[in-house]
Design a protein around this motif. Structure first.
Motif, PDB file in Angstrom:
ATOM      1  N   CYS A  39      29.825  40.118  36.961  1.00 47.29           N
ATOM      2  CA  CYS A  39      30.822  39.915  38.007  1.00 47.29           C
ATOM      3  C   CYS A  39      32.185  40.298  37.434  1.00 47.29           C
ATOM      4  O   CYS A  39      32.696  39.642  36.536  1.00 47.29           O
ATOM      5  CB  CYS A  39      30.823  38.450  38.453  1.00 47.29           C
ATOM      6  N   ASN A  40      32.744  41.387  37.945  1.00 41.02           N
ATOM      7  CA  ASN A  40      34.065  41.843  37.536  1.00 41.02           C
ATOM      8  C   ASN A  40      35.075  41.557  38.637  1.00 41.02           C
ATOM      9  O   ASN A  40      34.753  41.667  39.823  1.00 41.02           O
ATOM     10  CB  ASN A  40      34.052  43.356  37.288  1.00 41.02           C
ATOM     11  N   TYR A  41      36.285  41.227  38.239  1.00 46.34           N
ATOM     12  CA  TYR A  41      37.301  40.978  39.243  1.00 46.34           C
ATOM     13  C   TYR A  41      38.616  41.606  38.814  1.00 46.34           C
ATOM     14  O   TYR A  41      38.834  41.883  37.639  1.00 46.34           O
ATOM     15  CB  TYR A  41      37.455  39.482  39.519  1.00 46.34           C
ATOM     16  N   ASP A 101      41.553  32.048  36.457  1.00 46.46           N
ATOM     17  CA  ASP A 101      40.977  31.186  35.426  1.00 46.46           C
ATOM     18  C   ASP A 101      39.930  30.254  36.013  1.00 46.46           C
ATOM     19  O   ASP A 101      39.658  29.193  35.476  1.00 46.46           O
ATOM     20  CB  ASP A 101      42.064  30.380  34.710  1.00 46.46           C
ATOM     21  N   ARG A 102      39.367  30.681  37.137  1.00 45.54           N
ATOM     22  CA  ARG A 102      38.366  29.836  37.759  1.00 45.54           C
ATOM     23  C   ARG A 102      37.376  30.723  38.498  1.00 45.54           C
ATOM     24  O   ARG A 102      37.748  31.539  39.333  1.00 45.54           O
ATOM     25  CB  ARG A 102      39.007  28.871  38.749  1.00 45.54           C
ATOM     26  N   THR A 161      38.121  35.623  30.697  1.00 47.66           N
ATOM     27  CA  THR A 161      39.262  35.878  31.592  1.00 47.66           C
ATOM     28  C   THR A 161      40.074  37.087  31.147  1.00 47.66           C
ATOM     29  O   THR A 161      40.719  37.727  31.970  1.00 47.66           O
ATOM     30  CB  THR A 161      40.173  34.655  31.674  1.00 47.66           C
ATOM     31  N   LYS A 162      40.023  37.404  29.859  1.00 54.55           N
ATOM     32  CA  LYS A 162      40.778  38.572  29.393  1.00 54.55           C
ATOM     33  C   LYS A 162      40.139  39.862  29.904  1.00 54.55           C
ATOM     34  O   LYS A 162      40.831  40.812  30.276  1.00 54.55           O
ATOM     35  CB  LYS A 162      40.864  38.561  27.883  1.00 54.55           C
ATOM     36  N   ALA A 163      38.817  39.897  29.875  1.00 54.44           N
ATOM     37  CA  ALA A 163      38.091  41.066  30.383  1.00 54.44           C
ATOM     38  C   ALA A 163      37.896  40.993  31.892  1.00 54.44           C
ATOM     39  O   ALA A 163      37.408  41.953  32.489  1.00 54.44           O
ATOM     40  CB  ALA A 163      36.742  41.183  29.697  1.00 54.44           C
ATOM     41  N   ARG A 164      38.241  39.873  32.497  1.00 55.27           N
ATOM     42  CA  ARG A 164      38.029  39.649  33.933  1.00 55.27           C
ATOM     43  C   ARG A 164      36.561  39.857  34.276  1.00 55.27           C
ATOM     44  O   ARG A 164      36.193  40.616  35.187  1.00 55.27           O
ATOM     45  CB  ARG A 164      38.942  40.536  34.775  1.00 55.27           C
TER      46      ARG A 164
END
Lengths: 116, 113
Positions: B23-25, B30-31, B67-70
């Protein structure tokens, strides 16, 4: 109630007719959400209520769609002059409020709408 | 506009195998939530991932968040037929609609005996 209840579970209608879809959220949940799930698509946000107010109506696809919530509980999604492209599963969710963890959404089983 | 992309959208696998759903965003968050949907049923909340590096496990499912790589992953270990379902990730974004949840299109998982 124990969970989010939606009715009817299935609705078949003719093009041009109006339909009403009902959502009964979990007792005590202040936030209520409507989504649309079309074949092969993800969940498309339609509208959400905090109490009886709808702060965000941006997801409603056209002015044929409207929703209301009364008494901070039951909500009705109305589609006027239905079109074939309105055929989808309409999902309702509720949450205890905003902000984590209250904003975890609990979903109903949906209403499958078929417009002939 | 926040975009959430899942892949694969469809996965057929054999029992006993391992696989990962991605799952990429597109914007900072952060959630992240993972939901499961069985045919004709409600979406069931599986995991809520709140911070970078968060890892949660339930049975044969393990979810992680970078979260860094989303990027979030949902890893299935030694799959069993009962895990057949559609899995959705949903990303929270402050200021977005529906209290900030944007869903991916879902991964339709079929596990064959």
């Amino acid at each position: 109630g124990a969970g989010v209840s939606q009715s009817p579970s299935n609705k078949v209608t003719e093009k041009g007719k109006d339909v009403e879809l009902r959502c009964d959220p979990i007792s005590g949940h202040t936030a209520l959400y409507w989504y649309r799930q079309s074949l092969g698509q993800g969940l498309e946000f339609l509208i959400y209520f905090q109490g009886n107010s709808a702060p965000d109506k941006s997801g409603l696809p056209s002015d044929r769609f409207s929703a209301e919530r009364t008494g901070g509980s039951v909500s009705t999604l109305t589609i006027q002059r239905t079109q074939q492209e309105d055929s989808a599963v309409y999902l309702c969710a509720s949450s205890a409020g905003t902000g984590f963890p209250k904003n975890i959404q609990y979903f109903g089983a949906g209403t499958r709408l078929s417009v002939l | 506009e926040l975009k959430v992309e899942q892949n694969p959208l469809f996965l057929s696998m054999q029992e006993g195998k391992n696989y990962t759903i991605y799952c990429n965003y597109s914007t900072t968050s952060d959630r992240l939530y993972w939901y499961r949907q069985d045919p004709g049923k409600s979406l069931e909340s599986l995991f809520v991932l709140l911070s970078n590096g968060a890892v949660k496990q339930e049975g044969r499912l393990m979810a992680s968040l970078d979260t860094k790589a989303r990027l979030s992953t949902l890893h299935i270990t030694a799959a069993v037929h009962d895990l057949s379902a559609t899995y959705f990730c949903a990303v929270y974004h402050s200021g977005g609609g529906a209290d900030g949840l944007t869903f991916g299109k879902g991964t339709h998982l079929i596990i064959q005996p």
